[in-house]
Write an enzyme that holds these catalytic residues in place. Structure first.
Site, PDB file in Angstrom:
ATOM      1  N   ASN A  49     -21.373 -28.955 -46.760  1.00 18.05           N
ATOM      2  CA  ASN A  49     -21.918 -29.482 -45.503  1.00 18.05           C
ATOM      3  C   ASN A  49     -22.605 -28.290 -44.838  1.00 18.05           C
ATOM      4  O   ASN A  49     -21.942 -27.382 -44.352  1.00 18.05           O
ATOM      5  CB  ASN A  49     -20.771 -30.016 -44.660  1.00 18.05           C
ATOM      6  CG  ASN A  49     -21.184 -30.770 -43.414  1.00 18.05           C
ATOM      7  OD1 ASN A  49     -20.338 -31.086 -42.589  1.00 18.05           O
ATOM      8  ND2 ASN A  49     -22.453 -31.087 -43.233  1.00 18.05           N
ATOM      9  N   GLN A  99     -26.645 -30.018 -40.121  1.00 15.36           N
ATOM     10  CA  GLN A  99     -26.519 -29.859 -38.672  1.00 15.36           C
ATOM     11  C   GLN A  99     -26.969 -28.467 -38.232  1.00 15.36           C
ATOM     12  O   GLN A  99     -26.825 -27.494 -38.992  1.00 15.36           O
ATOM     13  CB  GLN A  99     -25.068 -30.066 -38.201  1.00 15.36           C
ATOM     14  CG  GLN A  99     -24.637 -31.503 -38.046  1.00 15.36           C
ATOM     15  CD  GLN A  99     -24.011 -32.053 -39.314  1.00 15.36           C
ATOM     16  OE1 GLN A  99     -23.608 -31.304 -40.198  1.00 15.36           O
ATOM     17  NE2 GLN A  99     -23.934 -33.376 -39.405  1.00 15.36           N
ATOM     18  N   ASN A 152     -27.735 -33.061 -35.177  1.00 10.54           N
ATOM     19  CA  ASN A 152     -27.964 -33.585 -36.513  1.00 10.54           C
ATOM     20  C   ASN A 152     -29.387 -33.302 -36.971  1.00 10.54           C
ATOM     21  O   ASN A 152     -30.257 -32.934 -36.182  1.00 10.54           O
ATOM     22  CB  ASN A 152     -27.705 -35.095 -36.539  1.00 10.54           C
ATOM     23  CG  ASN A 152     -26.234 -35.434 -36.551  1.00 10.54           C
ATOM     24  OD1 ASN A 152     -25.406 -34.652 -37.005  1.00 10.54           O
ATOM     25  ND2 ASN A 152     -25.892 -36.617 -36.065  1.00 10.54           N
ATOM     26  N   CYS A 167     -18.197 -31.631 -34.920  1.00  8.80           N
ATOM     27  CA  CYS A 167     -18.406 -31.457 -36.358  1.00  8.80           C
ATOM     28  C   CYS A 167     -17.304 -30.545 -36.861  1.00  8.80           C
ATOM     29  O   CYS A 167     -17.251 -29.371 -36.493  1.00  8.80           O
ATOM     30  CB  CYS A 167     -19.784 -30.861 -36.646  1.00  8.80           C
ATOM     31  SG  CYS A 167     -20.054 -30.473 -38.393  1.00  8.80           S
ATOM     32  N   ARG A 219     -23.498 -40.266 -39.389  1.00  6.86           N
ATOM     33  CA  ARG A 219     -24.432 -40.734 -38.366  1.00  6.86           C
ATOM     34  C   ARG A 219     -25.551 -39.716 -38.171  1.00  6.86           C
ATOM     35  O   ARG A 219     -25.312 -38.555 -37.891  1.00  6.86           O
ATOM     36  CB  ARG A 219     -23.642 -40.940 -37.069  1.00  6.86           C
ATOM     37  CG  ARG A 219     -24.434 -41.322 -35.854  1.00  6.86           C
ATOM     38  CD  ARG A 219     -23.539 -41.455 -34.634  1.00  6.86           C
ATOM     39  NE  ARG A 219     -22.838 -40.214 -34.294  1.00  6.86           N
ATOM     40  CZ  ARG A 219     -22.228 -39.993 -33.140  1.00  6.86           C
ATOM     41  NH1 ARG A 219     -22.199 -40.935 -32.211  1.00  6.86           N
ATOM     42  NH2 ARG A 219     -21.617 -38.853 -32.905  1.00  6.86           N
ATOM     43  N   CYS A 223     -17.313 -33.888 -44.803  1.00  7.06           N
ATOM     44  CA  CYS A 223     -17.307 -34.160 -43.364  1.00  7.06           C
ATOM     45  C   CYS A 223     -15.901 -33.885 -42.850  1.00  7.06           C
ATOM     46  O   CYS A 223     -14.956 -34.596 -43.216  1.00  7.06           O
ATOM     47  CB  CYS A 223     -17.713 -35.607 -43.085  1.00  7.06           C
ATOM     48  SG  CYS A 223     -17.643 -36.071 -41.339  1.00  7.06           S
TER      49      CYS A 223
END
Length: 281
Positions: free
Chosen positions: A13, A46, A66, A75, A212, A220
């Protein structure tokens, strides 16, 4: 105008982290979208921004955007990277800090080898806290999708909204089709992160998350917390579980009525300087 940045990731991520204490910049939605472009920009899931706190008993303010330019509340993978970043950039000498987010205060603590343990706060389950539109509170909700399909979901707020559904096998789950439908469903007025959880045993789950404003990501952190808590409160999981995501593994611990603890790794990828004029032209 040149801005120093750091590229980091937590289990794949990936983030661009900006110190806006030592340097100054204004970033609008279009600029962030252009920075997030993986072909014409830097590319990230992000953007994480370090700012001075608004309160005297807090160390930093943590803002998250985002890839579509929308600002979000929390986050989990990002806060681990945030904690490592501020320490390694010598913005603090503390190994345990208090960080202000739009969702409240989180408390990450640095461990060895880039691992970070985070007090993620208390999970919320009431529909208005998600927010989720329903006539009454239920343990599980039926969400109607296209082509006469439906999903049984649990809803959890971990500083940001999550819908969690159990699937037989995450590898064959149709996340690409169902994820966008859940994310933008009319019953989630602020949209939602859609989690697809496979229970391997009471101490081990596999998870995919359609985030989202981003799409499916390799990991996540808040999604891992939401899925684990959902299984725990239904009696399907033990109070400490390993969450296996495409990018790696997280450890999640929770007791009813207590805060959620998340432990996982971080990685520095590279540092650089970006020309803000390029992204604003």
């Amino acid at each position: 105008m040149l801005l120093e940045f750091t590229k980091m990731h937590g289990l794949g991520n990936d983030f661009v982290v900006l110190d806006l204490i030592s340097q100054r910049a204004y970033l609008d939605t279009t600029t962030i979208q252009r920075m997030a472009d993986r072909h014409f920009g830097i590319g990230f899931d992000q953007l994480l921004i370090v700012e001075p706190p608004d309160y005297p008993n807090v160390d930093f303010k943590y803002r998250i955007f985002n890839a579509d330019g929308s600002e979000v509340e929390q986050c989990g993978n990002g806060v681990r990277c945030f904690a490592r970043f501020v320490h390694e950039r010598q913005l603090t000498k503390k190994t345990k800090i208090k960080v202000q987010t739009k969702a409240g205060i989180v408390e990450p603590e640095l461990g060895p080898n880039g691992w970070v343990r985070v007090n993620m706060g208390y999970p919320k389950f009431m529909p208005h806290e998600i927010p989720f539109v329903t006539e009454e509170f239920e343990a599980l909700y039926t969400l109607e999708l296209a082509n006469e399909q439906s999903l049984k979901i649990d809803v959890v707020n971990m500083g940001n909204p999550h819908a969690v559904t159990i699937v037989p096998d995450v590898l064959t789950a149709d996340v690409a089709t169902m994820g966008p439908q859940v994310e933008s469903h009319v019953r989630f007025p602020q949209r939602v992160n859609a989690g697809f959880m496979q229970i391997v045993d009471e101490k081990h789950i596999r998870l995919r998350v359609f985030e989202r404003g981003v799409g499916e990501t390799l990991a996540c952190g808040t999604g891992a917390c939401a899925a684990a808590v959902s299984g725990m409160r239904r009696g399907l999981l033990a109070n400490e579980v390993e969450v296996e995501l495409a990018g790696g593994k997280l450890q999640i611990a929770w007791q009813e009525g207590d805060v959620v603890w998340m432990t996982g790794p971080t990685a520095n990828v590279y540092e650089g300087r970006l020309d803000l004029r390029y992204f604003q032209s």
